[in-house]
Write an enzyme that holds these catalytic residues in place. Structure first.
Site, PDB file in Angstrom:
ATOM      1  N   SER A 183       0.835  -1.402   0.109  1.00 57.67           N
ATOM      2  CA  SER A 183      -0.053   0.040  -0.197  1.00 57.67           C
ATOM      3  C   SER A 183       0.880   1.265   0.027  1.00 57.67           C
ATOM      4  CB  SER A 183      -1.149  -0.050   1.111  1.00 57.67           C
ATOM      5  OG  SER A 183      -1.737  -1.191   1.360  1.00 57.67           O
TER       6      SER A 183
HETATM    7  N1  SAH Z   1      -0.584  -5.117   3.863  1.00 55.68           N
HETATM    8  C1  SAH Z   1       0.096  -5.166   2.656  1.00 55.68           C
HETATM    9  C2  SAH Z   1      -0.461  -4.939   1.457  1.00 55.68           C
HETATM   10  C3  SAH Z   1      -1.164  -5.891   1.068  1.00 55.68           C
HETATM   11  S1  SAH Z   1      -1.993  -6.312  -0.286  1.00 55.68           S
HETATM   12  C4  SAH Z   1       1.636  -4.586   2.790  1.00 55.68           C
HETATM   13  O1  SAH Z   1       1.961  -3.921   3.763  1.00 55.68           O
HETATM   14  O2  SAH Z   1       2.337  -5.004   1.996  1.00 55.68           O
HETATM   15  C5  SAH Z   1      -3.344  -7.148   0.056  1.00 55.68           C
HETATM   16  C6  SAH Z   1      -2.911  -8.438   0.404  1.00 55.68           C
HETATM   17  O3  SAH Z   1      -4.074  -9.249   0.683  1.00 55.68           O
HETATM   18  C7  SAH Z   1      -2.212  -9.311  -0.896  1.00 55.68           C
HETATM   19  O4  SAH Z   1      -0.972  -9.606  -0.549  1.00 55.68           O
HETATM   20  C8  SAH Z   1      -3.095 -10.662  -1.065  1.00 55.68           C
HETATM   21  O5  SAH Z   1      -2.530 -11.666  -1.690  1.00 55.68           O
HETATM   22  C9  SAH Z   1      -3.688 -10.741   0.221  1.00 55.68           C
HETATM   23  N2  SAH Z   1      -4.909 -11.407   0.277  1.00 55.68           N
HETATM   24  C10 SAH Z   1      -5.865 -11.550  -0.675  1.00 55.68           C
HETATM   25  N3  SAH Z   1      -7.101 -12.199  -0.316  1.00 55.68           N
HETATM   26  C11 SAH Z   1      -6.720 -12.979   0.974  1.00 55.68           C
HETATM   27  C12 SAH Z   1      -7.286 -13.741   1.801  1.00 55.68           C
HETATM   28  N4  SAH Z   1      -8.363 -14.447   1.639  1.00 55.68           N
HETATM   29  N5  SAH Z   1      -6.471 -14.033   2.991  1.00 55.68           N
HETATM   30  C13 SAH Z   1      -5.411 -13.708   3.178  1.00 55.68           C
HETATM   31  N6  SAH Z   1      -4.862 -12.582   2.418  1.00 55.68           N
HETATM   32  C14 SAH Z   1      -5.317 -12.226   1.326  1.00 55.68           C
END
Ligand code: SAH
Length: 209
Positions: A61
């Site tokens: 993000s």
């Molecule tokens: N917080 C992260 C940004 C995350 S982007 C950072 O600081 O880098 C959102 C993330 O959610 C992605 O990596 C994606 O793979 C994950 N995601 C999507 N669906 C999910 C689920 N059902 N359970 C866990 N993670 C999930």
């Protein structure tokens, strides 16, 4: 300009825009090197205020979004926090000096390994990365003081996550359609119910199910 100057410029920008509000969250931004959570070739732009690709079609993000969500979570030392969407591990790393423990779930196994590696090379010990589907939260260590969701969730999942939150706890999440614009929300659990406040439209990657 070296990395620490670029970081200070970013922090100054985040403060000026009102995204960083408290000294303790500002200090967490100062402490955690964002370049440790990015692919080598993107290190030079680690302190630009943009989301950036981290592999598997996912993104870290933008710093302003991390600042806003961290402040909304009102982190305190004793908190046990659940994050859904570990991605690079950066958001969990920002929370690590502010709370007792972070449990962060990641859907893609390769990203869960990446987050673990990034956190370990940053010397962070109070974050547990859990590979798997976080759409049902993580009942094992529930209830949590705070829950932060960093992928777009539909209303039903939002409501069900409330069960894993302590009374008085806070849930910060983008709620809305998987592809489109979601609403950044913050909710406090009061008398067993989530009292939701809507902030502004935002775009997160979808929650996989
Ligand atoms: N917080 C992260 C940004 C995350 S982007 C950072 O600081 O880098 C959102 C993330 O959610 C992605 O990596 C994606 O793979 C994950 N995601 C999507 N669906 C999910 C689920 N059902 N359970 C866990 N993670 C999930």
């Amino acid at each position: 300009m070296d990395a620490s100057e670029r970081k200070e410029n970013l922090i100054a920008h985040l403060k000026q825009e009102g995204y960083l509000k408290t000294k303790k969250v500002e200090e967490a931004f100062r402490k955690i090197p964002r370049e440790n959570f990015l692919p080598k070739e993107l290190e030079a732009i680690a302190y630009s205020d943009h989301p950036l690709p981290i592999g598997s079609g996912q993104t870290i993000s933008a710093p302003h979004m991390v600042a806003i969500m961290t402040e909304l979570l009102e982190p305190v030392r004793t908190d046990s926090v659940l994050e859904i969407g570990a991605g690079s591990g950066y958001q969990a790393a920002i929370l690590s000096p502010l709370v007792r423990k972070v449990f962060t779930i990641e859907f893609f196994p390769e990203l869960a390994s990446l987050a673990r590696k990034n956190l370990s090379r940053t010397g962070i010990k109070n974050v547990e990365v859990i590979p798997g589907d976080g759409s049902k939260g993580y009942p094992k260590d529930a209830p949590y003081d705070k829950i932060i969701v960093t992928c777009a969730i539909p209303q039903e999942i939002f409501s069900s996550l409330g069960k894993q939150l302590k009374e008085g706890g806070i849930l910060v999440a983008p709620v809305g359609p998987a592809y489109g614009i979601q609403m950044l929300t913050t909710s406090r659990k009061t008398h067993g119910k989530l009292e939701k406040k809507e902030y502004f439209g935002c775009v997160f990657v979808p929650l996989r199910q």
